[in-house]
Design an enzyme around this catalytic site. Sequence first.
Site, PDB file in Angstrom:
ATOM      1  N   ASN A 428       0.841  -1.194   0.000  1.00  8.48           N
ATOM      2  CA  ASN A 428       0.000   0.000   0.000  1.00  8.48           C
ATOM      3  C   ASN A 428       0.879   1.248   0.000  1.00  8.48           C
ATOM      4  OD1 ASN A 428      -2.649   1.586   0.736  1.00  8.48           O
ATOM      5  ND2 ASN A 428      -1.123   2.246   2.214  1.00  8.48           N
ATOM      6  N   GLU A 429       0.892   1.975  -1.106  1.00  9.58           N
ATOM      7  CA  GLU A 429       1.448   3.332  -1.225  1.00  9.58           C
ATOM      8  C   GLU A 429       2.955   3.435  -1.029  1.00  9.58           C
ATOM      9  OE1 GLU A 429      -0.853   6.045   1.185  1.00  9.58           O
ATOM     10  OE2 GLU A 429      -2.636   5.815  -0.054  1.00  9.58           O
ATOM     11  N   ASP A 430       3.675   2.324  -1.146  1.00 10.55           N
ATOM     12  CA  ASP A 430       5.128   2.423  -0.980  1.00 10.55           C
ATOM     13  C   ASP A 430       5.797   3.128  -2.154  1.00 10.55           C
ATOM     14  OD1 ASP A 430       4.651   1.114   1.348  1.00 10.55           O
ATOM     15  OD2 ASP A 430       5.848  -0.662   0.896  1.00 10.55           O
ATOM     16  N   SER A 483      -0.492  -0.803  -4.648  1.00  8.22           N
ATOM     17  CA  SER A 483      -1.691   0.017  -4.770  1.00  8.22           C
ATOM     18  C   SER A 483      -1.372   1.362  -4.136  1.00  8.22           C
ATOM     19  CB  SER A 483      -2.877  -0.634  -4.051  1.00  8.22           C
ATOM     20  OG  SER A 483      -4.055   0.100  -4.246  1.00  8.22           O
ATOM     21  N   HIS A 500      -5.086   6.083  -5.975  1.00  4.97           N
ATOM     22  CA  HIS A 500      -5.658   6.537  -4.705  1.00  4.97           C
ATOM     23  C   HIS A 500      -5.937   8.025  -4.874  1.00  4.97           C
ATOM     24  CE1 HIS A 500      -3.683   3.111  -2.117  1.00  4.97           C
ATOM     25  NE2 HIS A 500      -4.384   2.668  -3.151  1.00  4.97           N
TER      26      HIS A 500
END
Length: 837
Positions: A428-430, A483, A500
Amino acid sequence: MATAAKRTPLETGWSFKQTDDKDDAWAPVARVPTVVHMDLLDNKRIPDPFIGTNELDVEWIGERSWTYRTSFTAPEIPEGASVYLLFDGLDTFAHVRLNGVTILKSENMFLSHRIPITSMLYQPGSNQLVIDFDSALLRGRELEKQHPEHRFLASNGEPGRLGVRKAQYHWGWDWGPVLMTAGPFRPIRLEVSFAYIEYAKVDYDFSNGLKTATGTVSVDVKGTADEVVLSLRYEGNEVCSQRAAVAADGSTKLEFQLDNPYLWYPYGYGEQPLYEVVVLAVKDGNTLDTWTKKTGFRGSELIQKKDNHGESFYFRVNDVDIFCGGSCWIPADNFLPRLTPEKYRSWLELMIEGGQNMTRVWGGGIYEDDAFYDACDELGILVWQDFMFACGSYPVWPGLQDSIREEAKQNVRRLRHHPSIVLWAGNNEDYQIQEQYNLNYDYENNDHESWLKGSFPARYYYEYLLPAVVKQEAPAVAYWPSSPFSNGKNTWDLTVGDVHQWNVWHGSQEKYQRFPEIGGRFNSEFGLASFPVLETVQGMVSNAKDLYPQSRALDFHNKADGHERRIATYIAENFQIQSGLASWIYLTQLAQSEAVAYAYRGWRRQWGDERHCGGALVWQLNDCWPASSWAIADYYLRKKPAFYTINRALQPLAVGVQRAHHDWSVSHARPAKKSAYSVWVVSSLAREEKVDVEVRFVSVESGRDIRSPIVKVGITINANGTTGVASGEIDNVTEEPHVLAARIISGGETISRDVDWPQPFKYLSFADRGVKVEAQPGRYIVSAERPTKGVVFEEADGVVLSDNCLDIIPGDPQVVEVRGGTEVPQAKYRYLGCEEN
């Protein structure tokens, strides 16, 4: 004679104490699984950290070490049998000793362990099992110091969390508290067995247009079994059986074929038939171990192809294109053992009640309990499953790589039989951290060994290690590096991959009315924060003096940076501000409801345009504690108005009406002279439908129709797509402020409604709406003399409403069905511009 494996849970008889305090006395543990906060609460040694600012008073727990112990009598061990201790999950740095001898050191919360102990048991006699849990908080800080070669970069929580394989949200997130748990958070069992099935894997392919499923079941057996038996069952009836000898290395494969299999579909697109796969490990005709799982047969694809908008991103199941409307999932409690199968089921049934067909298991939590995925299979909820990495640049020292490889293998193996899981995502969002800190990333460089030497070494996990595990262990499930991710482009690229979309609330803080035009090919996060319902807010404080919107206690229960400014901004931009806590709660919830309405309505409309938008997953479905957050249902499963708004937008047939957005702040409150509008119907049905559509133009002030309605009779609605119904232009100079009210009528019944209002609401007068609520057995009937915005009924626990947060138009009364309770409660409601009734 060899007999079946026997597994006994070690649930009771435990005690615990603080390891690093010699004066701390042993205290009883109610039950394992557990974590230390639960046991301290049970022993009345700490206040409830979910109330007021008590979280601050219990922070010390995370800086201590804790020891759990129990004793058990050795089981009877037949000749040739072995004894094992099975640990399904230890949180997190665990040193396990049996009778004073170390049998396990674990540093990964996401791993399970099987430890042979036959030769170590006292028999007869009592055997003592002791588990020491080090402070994960302190160990994380130590690891950060021990690895200066890596830049520990993280948003949310301490950067030391990046070196610890523990649920990352325990360090605190922008919706949750800092509660650093420790303990045996998943079951511990004692096993006596002659043989055990280490794993079984079901692979299959379709042929003959999904009418034939041909596959293999690969089995690995440890121990003395000489044969494996497969039984495939549907609704209790065996439909296929096979048997095969076990090879010298314990492996075997059994083949099967199903003609005309019952296919598994996501909710809203078909049924969810489940087959039972039973594998027996046999010796001389005696069953030694049994592996039983339920699975569904379905074809699943992630469709990415070039088109006029860039590159698509949507899912296809059994050759049917699926619009994924749903929500993101975070762990539903800070104390994970509190989550029972019944609680998981209630949460996921809530999704179905809300018309949702996909959830995304977020990468800062856990690989959820089997009960979560079982319920998704049974209910038809597709699962986008993140690996457990979130919002950071993760290190890659060799020991950590090994642990993560084993973590990935174990959890993909555990979950691969679930038909609901259609995608594994690396994190997530790395990649947003990579962009934020300008860490080196060359998408064209395919040398994965070189990635380990760069400033963004975790790419090695997301683009090499994890996809390799998924390909090996679950090859029929799609893998996606992150993501969000955009195939090497920036993560906010709206033409490819998933996005996102946080430029509403975060980022540039766009008007939420712009959601339709700022969406991507798949919107896997977006949202607007709000307060929970009043009853939950009242339970968040210990003193009634804190029950006002800006109190310290209530601010403490909103962890989002700058939430005061952001909530105030979106309310001030859109609504007349009312005083009092109940009114403030209502306005925050109405703002959230309106925001998600623009998002789901606009993005689902794009489904019919070359699958321009493949899905929308609101952040977030749930909460881990009582709080103000982006959740659409709070910690107690109490629904916010946005829950109902999403449900209406995701109905099989849903009408949409919207005039072009006019940014009143940029134009200094000057209204647009003219406004274009359009009306459409979206469908998820597999067949065309003929319906009637009506559009009315109704004065906000008088409640009269200022134009003749548009009525389309018997129009054909495209299957699984979007159908334009009407378009036109409003003259804002000559026509008074009015709503556009659209509805679908089928068989004489209204099956969908949508209302477009002049924006912003703060410029409108809502006096004297003439609202009437009539209570009848099992329902409310709601009517109004003038257009009324956001009629929200107060809900009681145990009472279920069929709809809420209604826009009421004169001449179109709405019915709200009421289930639960002994009688329909007296209606207590509010709407925009009124005080509560």
